[in-house]
Design an enzyme around this catalytic site. Structure first.
Site, PDB file in Angstrom:
ATOM      1  N   GLU A   8      50.691  15.804  -6.056  1.00 50.42           N
ATOM      2  CA  GLU A   8      48.993  15.985  -6.070  1.00 50.42           C
ATOM      3  C   GLU A   8      48.901  16.669  -7.111  1.00 50.42           C
ATOM      4  O   GLU A   8      49.473  17.631  -7.575  1.00 50.42           O
ATOM      5  CB  GLU A   8      48.517  17.127  -5.612  1.00 50.42           C
ATOM      6  CG  GLU A   8      47.628  17.485  -4.469  1.00 50.42           C
ATOM      7  CD  GLU A   8      46.809  18.449  -3.731  1.00 50.42           C
ATOM      8  OE1 GLU A   8      48.251  19.169  -3.328  1.00 50.42           O
ATOM      9  OE2 GLU A   8      45.959  18.187  -3.109  1.00 50.42           O
ATOM     10  N   GLU A  54      45.356  22.460   7.087  1.00 50.94           N
ATOM     11  CA  GLU A  54      44.127  21.145   6.652  1.00 50.94           C
ATOM     12  C   GLU A  54      45.655  21.619   4.899  1.00 50.94           C
ATOM     13  O   GLU A  54      45.305  22.190   4.434  1.00 50.94           O
ATOM     14  CB  GLU A  54      42.965  21.931   6.114  1.00 50.94           C
ATOM     15  CG  GLU A  54      42.081  21.816   7.262  1.00 50.94           C
ATOM     16  CD  GLU A  54      41.704  20.660   7.686  1.00 50.94           C
ATOM     17  OE1 GLU A  54      41.955  19.661   7.314  1.00 50.94           O
ATOM     18  OE2 GLU A  54      40.439  20.768   9.009  1.00 50.94           O
ATOM     19  N   GLY A 106      52.453  24.760   4.142  1.00 45.24           N
ATOM     20  CA  GLY A 106      52.246  24.434   5.382  1.00 45.24           C
ATOM     21  C   GLY A 106      53.506  23.794   6.071  1.00 45.24           C
ATOM     22  O   GLY A 106      52.871  24.101   7.310  1.00 45.24           O
ATOM     23  N   CYS A 160      41.445  18.643  -2.814  1.00 39.99           N
ATOM     24  CA  CYS A 160      42.481  18.290  -1.882  1.00 39.99           C
ATOM     25  C   CYS A 160      42.020  16.884  -1.260  1.00 39.99           C
ATOM     26  O   CYS A 160      43.166  15.441  -1.184  1.00 39.99           O
ATOM     27  CB  CYS A 160      42.449  19.146  -0.599  1.00 39.99           C
ATOM     28  SG  CYS A 160      41.170  19.496   1.086  1.00 39.99           S
ATOM     29  N   GLY A 217      45.931  24.892   2.288  1.00 38.33           N
ATOM     30  CA  GLY A 217      46.517  25.101   1.777  1.00 38.33           C
ATOM     31  C   GLY A 217      46.881  23.795   1.406  1.00 38.33           C
ATOM     32  O   GLY A 217      47.284  22.892   1.392  1.00 38.33           O
ATOM     33  N   SER A 218      48.518  23.856   0.367  1.00 35.61           N
ATOM     34  CA  SER A 218      49.451  22.982  -0.346  1.00 35.61           C
ATOM     35  C   SER A 218      50.059  22.579   0.890  1.00 35.61           C
ATOM     36  O   SER A 218      50.561  23.389   2.158  1.00 35.61           O
ATOM     37  CB  SER A 218      50.180  23.446  -0.979  1.00 35.61           C
ATOM     38  OG  SER A 218      51.176  24.619  -0.553  1.00 35.61           O
ATOM     39  N   THR A 219      50.723  21.232   1.475  1.00 35.51           N
ATOM     40  CA  THR A 219      51.592  21.159   2.208  1.00 35.51           C
ATOM     41  C   THR A 219      53.007  22.193   2.342  1.00 35.51           C
ATOM     42  O   THR A 219      53.329  21.900   3.248  1.00 35.51           O
ATOM     43  CB  THR A 219      51.982  19.227   1.400  1.00 35.51           C
ATOM     44  OG1 THR A 219      50.487  18.708   2.094  1.00 35.51           O
ATOM     45  CG2 THR A 219      53.248  19.036   2.924  1.00 35.51           C
ATOM     46  N   LYS A 253      42.815  36.320   5.235  1.00 33.95           N
ATOM     47  CA  LYS A 253      43.614  36.079   4.010  1.00 33.95           C
ATOM     48  C   LYS A 253      42.798  34.740   3.173  1.00 33.95           C
ATOM     49  O   LYS A 253      42.614  33.933   2.979  1.00 33.95           O
ATOM     50  CB  LYS A 253      45.297  35.905   3.369  1.00 33.95           C
ATOM     51  CG  LYS A 253      45.570  36.828   3.197  1.00 33.95           C
ATOM     52  CD  LYS A 253      46.396  36.488   2.143  1.00 33.95           C
ATOM     53  CE  LYS A 253      46.300  35.195   1.808  1.00 33.95           C
ATOM     54  NZ  LYS A 253      46.625  34.933  -0.004  1.00 33.95           N
TER      55      LYS A 253
HETATM   56  P1  NAP Z   1      48.579  27.621  -1.402  1.00 33.88           P
HETATM   57  O1  NAP Z   1      49.954  27.913  -2.694  1.00 33.88           O
HETATM   58  O2  NAP Z   1      49.222  26.765  -0.416  1.00 33.88           O
HETATM   59  O3  NAP Z   1      47.878  28.762  -1.216  1.00 33.88           O
HETATM   60  C1  NAP Z   1      47.319  28.747   0.337  1.00 33.88           C
HETATM   61  C2  NAP Z   1      47.169  29.863   0.575  1.00 33.88           C
HETATM   62  O4  NAP Z   1      47.714  30.722   1.491  1.00 33.88           O
HETATM   63  C3  NAP Z   1      46.497  31.256  -0.168  1.00 33.88           C
HETATM   64  O5  NAP Z   1      45.848  32.102   0.215  1.00 33.88           O
HETATM   65  C4  NAP Z   1      47.883  31.378  -0.833  1.00 33.88           C
HETATM   66  O6  NAP Z   1      48.130  32.926  -0.929  1.00 33.88           O
HETATM   67  C5  NAP Z   1      48.673  31.188   1.110  1.00 33.88           C
HETATM   68  N1  NAP Z   1      50.338  31.064   1.083  1.00 33.88           N
HETATM   69  C6  NAP Z   1      50.528  31.230   0.127  1.00 33.88           C
HETATM   70  N2  NAP Z   1      52.451  31.112   0.259  1.00 33.88           N
HETATM   71  C7  NAP Z   1      51.890  31.408   1.904  1.00 33.88           C
HETATM   72  C8  NAP Z   1      53.463  32.168   2.830  1.00 33.88           C
HETATM   73  N3  NAP Z   1      54.670  31.648   2.465  1.00 33.88           N
HETATM   74  N4  NAP Z   1      52.920  31.867   4.150  1.00 33.88           N
HETATM   75  C9  NAP Z   1      51.727  32.118   4.533  1.00 33.88           C
HETATM   76  N5  NAP Z   1      50.274  31.703   3.267  1.00 33.88           N
HETATM   77  C10 NAP Z   1      50.777  31.828   1.888  1.00 33.88           C
HETATM   78  O7  NAP Z   1      48.076  26.339  -2.124  1.00 33.88           O
HETATM   79  P2  NAP Z   1      46.835  26.414  -3.179  1.00 33.88           P
HETATM   80  O8  NAP Z   1      47.861  26.001  -4.222  1.00 33.88           O
HETATM   81  O9  NAP Z   1      46.844  28.037  -3.531  1.00 33.88           O
HETATM   82  O10 NAP Z   1      45.748  25.395  -2.457  1.00 33.88           O
HETATM   83  C11 NAP Z   1      45.932  24.026  -3.613  1.00 33.88           C
HETATM   84  C12 NAP Z   1      46.225  23.161  -2.347  1.00 33.88           C
HETATM   85  O11 NAP Z   1      45.461  24.011  -0.965  1.00 33.88           O
HETATM   86  C13 NAP Z   1      46.589  22.017  -2.702  1.00 33.88           C
HETATM   87  O12 NAP Z   1      47.467  20.679  -2.134  1.00 33.88           O
HETATM   88  C14 NAP Z   1      45.412  21.682  -2.260  1.00 33.88           C
HETATM   89  O13 NAP Z   1      45.119  19.995  -1.319  1.00 33.88           O
HETATM   90  C15 NAP Z   1      45.607  21.839  -0.681  1.00 33.88           C
HETATM   91  N6  NAP Z   1      43.862  22.058   0.101  1.00 33.88           N
HETATM   92  C16 NAP Z   1      43.440  21.570   1.543  1.00 33.88           C
HETATM   93  C17 NAP Z   1      42.341  21.707   1.853  1.00 33.88           C
HETATM   94  C18 NAP Z   1      42.367  20.841   2.813  1.00 33.88           C
HETATM   95  O14 NAP Z   1      41.375  21.118   3.808  1.00 33.88           O
HETATM   96  N7  NAP Z   1      42.814  19.899   3.654  1.00 33.88           N
HETATM   97  C19 NAP Z   1      41.336  21.829   0.825  1.00 33.88           C
HETATM   98  C20 NAP Z   1      41.325  22.578   0.385  1.00 33.88           C
HETATM   99  C21 NAP Z   1      43.332  22.590  -0.355  1.00 33.88           C
HETATM  100  P3  NAP Z   1      47.768  32.695  -2.406  1.00 33.88           P
HETATM  101  O15 NAP Z   1      47.052  31.737  -3.362  1.00 33.88           O
HETATM  102  O16 NAP Z   1      47.322  34.303  -2.411  1.00 33.88           O
HETATM  103  O17 NAP Z   1      49.566  33.192  -2.851  1.00 33.88           O
END
Ligand code: NAP
Ligand code: MG
Length: 478
Positions: A390, A259, A242, A293, A237-239, A185
């Site tokens: 962040e 991650e 996660g 990230c 994605g976000s903590t 996804k």
């Molecule tokens: P996010 O809101 O956590 O979203 C990440 C993914 O999860 C998206 O595909 C999102 O869908 C989906 N998602 C949202 N709510 C969900 C739920 N309840 N259950 C399952 N999936 C769900 O994070 P983001 O704002 O897109 O990305 C930024 C974050 O990612 C930052 O905190 C960054 O540090 C982290 N990140 C970490 C790494 C690493 O390798 N550690 C790499 C890149 C980014 P939608 O976007 O379609 O809502």
């Protein structure tokens, strides 16, 4: 004395990728309409124009994809490893052949400068498929001698919007090499390169159902997590999300890797080559508009060189060009979405209200689209929100230290533990500090360098599990 001003010649990228008007869901090797018949718009964050309509997958669609992946798993896991390798190499080659088109598509949908998608995202995505194709028929050497590795089964993979194709490659390539099938996804704001990858996978003739790509939003991701047909969830994605995922999967006996976010310390000692260190700071925080990230978002500077570093950085950020992501001279492209831009503004306001000093490059912002100039804060206290949370934008928080012990203590004073940087001319100091930092990746005299063979992942609230290298293979083997 007259000083010749640098004249700026726009250099727009001319390649235009083919974008379909409307994208369905890629399930069981075919494009299908979503159950709800609902489609959503995906835009270009640099000018807010609509690029395409994308299918919205609900739980029923996700379930269809998971069932297809179960059948796909039966086919894929029974193939000879060398035949799996051939198909993964085919994906790798096609990504490389179409790299220019994919780079433009990535910049159009996500806002990142074309220089970065061209020189980093797309080549790295290709490299991940090449690297893992090489492992596919050598997996017995990835484990302890004598153990015959087995795949896990159906993997649900959820990726964020900051490196859309690259994160999809980080997830898909090892899963496929190890013999698993996948339901992936992409993030709501950046589905287009994942859908282009679906087209590449279709053309590569992978058995139906081995890779399924379902677009949607957070609810689509949640439906994937909740689907009982999944054997593993790999999430980037976000903590916050996660933690939700970990709670939902508690006690279900599924494999899981997370991650998550980061607030990396970039530590500059007075003996470091300061010109290089300033370039490292710029690369650490302004790369991809700070949507990284592992960004070096907390700068820890030895007190004696603080003013010097701040002066150099002040003049350096004036030279960063903000604007059209498709212009090859652009350093700072568009912020990925309006929501993200608002988050950046909100945290910057908090920094100013809590008493930090805000410095920003003066530049004209485009009339449309989401933009934020390169910025930093001085006089930051470790308790400020901008030192703890962040920002995920081009905003750096600068603090100081006096001794190496204080540097280590401040660097580790965060709930995160994804990455860190150290700048010093002294090799033994580099090694000593690196050993004391609680971070999954530590860069010495460089920052934001990646390779498919080196494992990446976090400690503490930055998650668990590793992606890349031999370590990353273990996450996809039973
Ligand atoms: P996010 O809101 O956590 O979203 C990440 C993914 O999860 C998206 O595909 C999102 O869908 C989906 N998602 C949202 N709510 C969900 C739920 N309840 N259950 C399952 N999936 C769900 O994070 P983001 O704002 O897109 O990305 C930024 C974050 O990612 C930052 O905190 C960054 O540090 C982290 N990140 C970490 C790494 C690493 O390798 N550690 C790499 C890149 C980014 P939608 O976007 O379609 O809502
Ligand atoms: Mg989201």
């Amino acid at each position: 004395m007259a000083v010749t001003a640098f004249t700026y010649a726009p250099a727009p990228e001319r390649v235009r990728p083919k974008i379909r008007e409307r994208y369905g869901l890629f399930i069981n090797g075919a494009w299908t309409a979503p159950n709800s018949e609902r489609y959503f718009e995906t835009i270009n964050p640099a000018d807010e124009t609509v690029l395409a309509q994308v299918a919205y997958a609900e739980a029923q669609d996700v379930d269809r994809a998971v069932r297809a992946a179960r059948k796909g798993f039966e086919r894929w896991s029974k193939l000879k490893p060398a035949d799996r390798a051939k198909l993964i190499y085919r994906i790798a080659r096609t990504i490389t052949e179409r790299s220019r088109e994919l780079a433009v598509l990535e910049s159009m949908n996500g806002g990142k400068p074309i220089r970065e998608s061209r020189d980093f995202d797309i080549p790295e995505a290709g490299a991940h498929f090449f690297y893992h194709a090489g492992w596919a028929d050598k997996l017995e050497w990835a484990l302890r001698a004598g153990e015959m590795p087995a795949p896990i089964g159906v993997c649900g993979q959820i990726v964020p919007w900051n490196f859309p194709l690259l994160m999809a490659a980080w997830k898909l390539a090892p899963a496929l090499a190890c013999g698993n099938s996948v339901v992936l996804k992409p993030a709501e704001t950046t589905p287009l390169t994942a859908l282009a990858l679906a087209q590449i996978i279709e053309e590569a003739d992978l058995p139906a159902g081995v890779v399924n790509i379902v677009t949607g939003d957070g609810a689509t991701g949640a439906a994937l997590v909740d689907n009982d047909g999944i054997d593993k969830i790999a999430f980037t994605g976000s903590t916050d999300v996660g933690k939700v995922i970990q709670r939902r999967l508690a006690g279900k006996g599924k494999r899981i890797t997370l991650e998550l976010g980061g607030k990396a310390a970039n530590v500059i000692f007075a003996d470091a080559p300061l010109d290089q260190a300033v370039e490292g700071i710029v690369q650490g925080i302004y790369f991809n508009q700070g949507h990284v990230c592992c960004a070096g978002s907390r700068l820890l500077v030895e007190e004696s060189v603080h003013d010097d570093i701040v002066a150099r950085l002040t003049s350096r950020i004036r030279t960063l060009r903000l604007g059209d992501p498709l212009d090859k001279n652009t350093d700072i492209g568009a912020i990925n979405s309006r929501v993200q831009l608002e988050k950046i503004h909100e945290l910057v306001r908090s920094g100013i209200e809590q008493g930090a000093t805000f410095v920003q490059a003066e530049c004209e912002l485009p009339a449309r689209g989401f933009f934020f100039p390169a910025s930093f804060f001085t006089n930051v206290h470790p308790s400020h929100r901008i030192a703890r949370e962040e920002i995920f934008g081009p905003v750096l928080s600068i603090m100081t230290f006096r001794t190496p012990d204080e540097a280590i203590e401040k660097a580790n004073n965060t709930p995160y533990g994804l990455s860190a940087g150290i700048w010093t001319a002294e090799g033994s100091k580099n090694m000593w500090i690196a050993q004391h930092l609680r971070a999954g990746v530590v860069w010495c005299n460089t920052f934001n360098k990646f390779d498919p063979s080196s494992p990446f992942g976090g400690y503490k609230e930055s998650g668990f599990g590793r992606e890349g290298g031999v370590h990353g293979l273990h996450e996809y083997l039973a």
